[in-house]
Write an enzyme that holds these catalytic residues in place. Structure first.
Site, PDB file in Angstrom:
ATOM      1  N   ARG A   1       0.875  -1.087   0.073  1.00 38.00           N
ATOM      2  CA  ARG A   1      -0.036   0.069   0.031  1.00 38.00           C
ATOM      3  C   ARG A   1       0.926   1.134   0.076  1.00 38.00           C
ATOM      4  O   ARG A   1       1.752   1.484   0.829  1.00 38.00           O
ATOM      5  CB  ARG A   1      -0.949   0.067   1.391  1.00 38.00           C
ATOM      6  CG  ARG A   1      -2.030  -0.895   1.229  1.00 38.00           C
ATOM      7  CD  ARG A   1      -2.976  -0.579   2.157  1.00 38.00           C
ATOM      8  NE  ARG A   1      -2.615  -0.037   3.747  1.00 38.00           N
ATOM      9  CZ  ARG A   1      -3.471   0.152   4.512  1.00 38.00           C
ATOM     10  NH1 ARG A   1      -4.684   0.357   4.407  1.00 38.00           N
ATOM     11  NH2 ARG A   1      -2.770   0.611   5.726  1.00 38.00           N
TER      12      ARG A   1
ATOM     13  N   ASP B   1       0.266  -3.256  12.174  1.00 40.59           N
ATOM     14  CA  ASP B   1       0.823  -3.614  10.973  1.00 40.59           C
ATOM     15  C   ASP B   1       1.281  -5.215  10.805  1.00 40.59           C
ATOM     16  O   ASP B   1       2.127  -5.745  11.389  1.00 40.59           O
ATOM     17  CB  ASP B   1       1.929  -2.566  10.477  1.00 40.59           C
ATOM     18  CG  ASP B   1       2.361  -2.919   9.008  1.00 40.59           C
ATOM     19  OD1 ASP B   1       2.688  -4.166   8.664  1.00 40.59           O
ATOM     20  OD2 ASP B   1       2.276  -1.890   8.446  1.00 40.59           O
TER      21      ASP B   1
HETATM   22  C1  PRP Z   1      -1.135  -4.869   4.202  1.00 37.39           C
HETATM   23  C2  PRP Z   1      -2.000  -6.438   4.333  1.00 37.39           C
HETATM   24  C3  PRP Z   1      -2.578  -6.058   2.924  1.00 37.39           C
HETATM   25  C4  PRP Z   1      -2.771  -4.743   3.008  1.00 37.39           C
HETATM   26  C5  PRP Z   1      -4.573  -4.437   3.427  1.00 37.39           C
HETATM   27  O1  PRP Z   1      -0.098  -5.076   3.579  1.00 37.39           O
HETATM   28  O2  PRP Z   1      -1.074  -7.212   4.493  1.00 37.39           O
HETATM   29  O3  PRP Z   1      -2.057  -6.791   1.991  1.00 37.39           O
HETATM   30  O4  PRP Z   1      -2.144  -3.939   3.830  1.00 37.39           O
HETATM   31  O5  PRP Z   1      -4.954  -3.317   3.117  1.00 37.39           O
HETATM   32  P1  PRP Z   1      -5.751  -2.712   2.025  1.00 37.39           P
HETATM   33  O6  PRP Z   1      -6.987  -3.685   2.226  1.00 37.39           O
HETATM   34  O7  PRP Z   1      -6.273  -1.326   2.397  1.00 37.39           O
HETATM   35  O8  PRP Z   1      -5.243  -2.967   0.587  1.00 37.39           O
HETATM   36  P2  PRP Z   1       0.941  -3.737   3.343  1.00 37.39           P
HETATM   37  O9  PRP Z   1       0.460  -2.980   2.152  1.00 37.39           O
HETATM   38  O10 PRP Z   1       1.221  -3.056   4.722  1.00 37.39           O
HETATM   39  O11 PRP Z   1       2.166  -4.480   2.936  1.00 37.39           O
HETATM   40  P3  PRP Z   1       3.390  -5.507   3.646  1.00 37.39           P
HETATM   41  O12 PRP Z   1       2.673  -6.964   3.589  1.00 37.39           O
HETATM   42  O13 PRP Z   1       4.440  -5.799   2.718  1.00 37.39           O
HETATM   43  O14 PRP Z   1       3.463  -5.177   4.893  1.00 37.39           O
HETATM   44  N1  URA Z   2      -2.450  -3.351   6.920  1.00 35.51           N
HETATM   45  C1  URA Z   2      -1.995  -3.900   8.288  1.00 35.51           C
HETATM   46  O1  URA Z   2      -1.045  -4.725   8.154  1.00 35.51           O
HETATM   47  N2  URA Z   2      -2.737  -3.397   8.937  1.00 35.51           N
HETATM   48  C2  URA Z   2      -4.098  -2.887   8.875  1.00 35.51           C
HETATM   49  O2  URA Z   2      -4.660  -2.513   9.967  1.00 35.51           O
HETATM   50  C3  URA Z   2      -4.218  -2.328   7.646  1.00 35.51           C
HETATM   51  C4  URA Z   2      -3.502  -2.711   6.657  1.00 35.51           C
END
Ligand code: PRP
Ligand code: URA
Length: 208
Positions: A103, A199
Site C-alpha cells: 500500500r 501492521d
Molecule cells: C497490508 C496487508 C494487506 C494490505 C491490506 O499489506 O497485508 O496486503 O495491507 O490493506 P488494504 O485492504 O487497504 O489494501 P502492506 O501493504 O502493509 O504490505 P506488507 O504486507 O508488505 O507489510
Molecule cells: N495492513 C495492516 O497490516 N494492518 C492494517 O490494519 C491495515 C492494513
C-alpha cells in the site's frame, strides 16, 4: 456473496493474543500460522473427494481423498507469506503462487511489484491469503490480476477484515467468497483496521 466469519472459542482466544501489542515476533508468527489452520479447515469444507482403496491393518476399504494438486494458494506479499506455513501443514502438496503488492503510504492504493503463478490457474481453485483486509484495495487488485490471467474460481482468506473493505470487495468481485476470523469496527484515518492488530507485515517480520 456474504463473507464467512469464523466463530470458535479457541480462535477467539488465539486472536486475543495476536492482537495484543505485547505479543512478540515468535509468538505472533506461530499464532498467524495456527489461526490460518482454522481458516484453511473452513475453506476446504466443500472440497471434492475422490474414492481410493486403502488397506488398514485389518482389511481393505474404500476411502475418500482430496486432490491436493487442485488448489493454488496465493499469498499477497509480504504479510500473506506468514500464512503459508499454516496452509502447507494442512495441504502439503498445495501449489503456491505469489502476488507482490504494497500500500502506498500516501495514496493508500496498492502498488504491484511481483506476480508469479503455477500453471493451470484457469482450472484450479485459487485461494488468496492475506492476514488483513482493510480498504480492500490490495485484495481487489490481486483478484483482478488473477481473473485477467484466467482464474475463474477464487476465494479470499483473511484473518481480520474491516466492514469497509468487505463491502468494496463484494461490490467489485461479488463471485469471490471471503473467509475471515474477525470483522472489526472499521478503519482509522490512516486506513488501519480498528482495533485490528497493527501492521501485520511488520509484526510478522519484525521490521518495526
Ligand atoms: C497490508 C496487508 C494487506 C494490505 C491490506 O499489506 O497485508 O496486503 O495491507 O490493506 P488494504 O485492504 O487497504 O489494501 P502492506 O501493504 O502493509 O504490505 P506488507 O504486507 O508488505 O507489510
Ligand atoms: N495492513 C495492516 O497490516 N494492518 C492494517 O490494519 C491495515 C492494513
Amino acid at each position: 456473496m456474504e463473507p464467512i466469519e469464523l466463530k470458535h472459542p479457541l480462535l477467539e482466544h488465539k486472536l486475543s493474543i495476536l492482537r495484543n501489542k505485547k505479543t512478540g515476533t515468535k509468538e505472533f508468527r506461530e499464532l498467524i500460522s495456527e489461526v490460518t489452520l482454522f481458516l484453511c479447515y473452513e475453506v476446504m469444507k466443500d472440497a471434492k473427494l475422490h474414492e481410493v482403496e486403502v488397506e488398514t491393518p485389518i482389511k481393505k476399504m474404500k476411502a475418500q481423498m482430496i486432490d491436493e494438486n487442485n488448489y493454488i494458494f496465493v499469498p499477497i506479499l509480504r504479510a500473506g507469506t506468514g500464512m503459508i506455513d499454516g496452509i502447507v501443514k494442512m495441504i502439503p502438496n498445495a501449489k503456491i503462487g505469489h502476488i507482490g503488492l504494497y500500500r502506498d503510504e500516501e495514496t493508500v492504493k496498492p502498488v504491484r511489484y511481483y506476480y508469479k503463478m503455477p500453471s493451470g490457474i484457469e482450472s484450479k481453485e485459487i485461494i488468496i491469503i492475506d492476514p488483513m483486509l482493510a480498504t480492500g484495495g490490495s485484495g481487489i487488485d490481486a483478484i483482478t490480476l488473477l481473473k485477467e490471467d484466467g482464474a475463474k474460481n477464487i476465494k479470499f482468506l483473511s484473518i481480520i477484515a474491516a466492514p469497509e473493505g468487505l463491502k468494496k470487495m463484494q461490490e467489485v468481485h461479488p463471485d469471490v467468497q471471503i473467509y475471515c476470523a474477525a470483522i472489526d469496527e472499521g478503519l482509522n484515518e490512516a486506513s488501519y483496521i480498528v482495533p485490528g492488530l497493527g501492521d501485520a507485515g511488520d509484526r510478522i517480520f519484525g521490521t518495526k
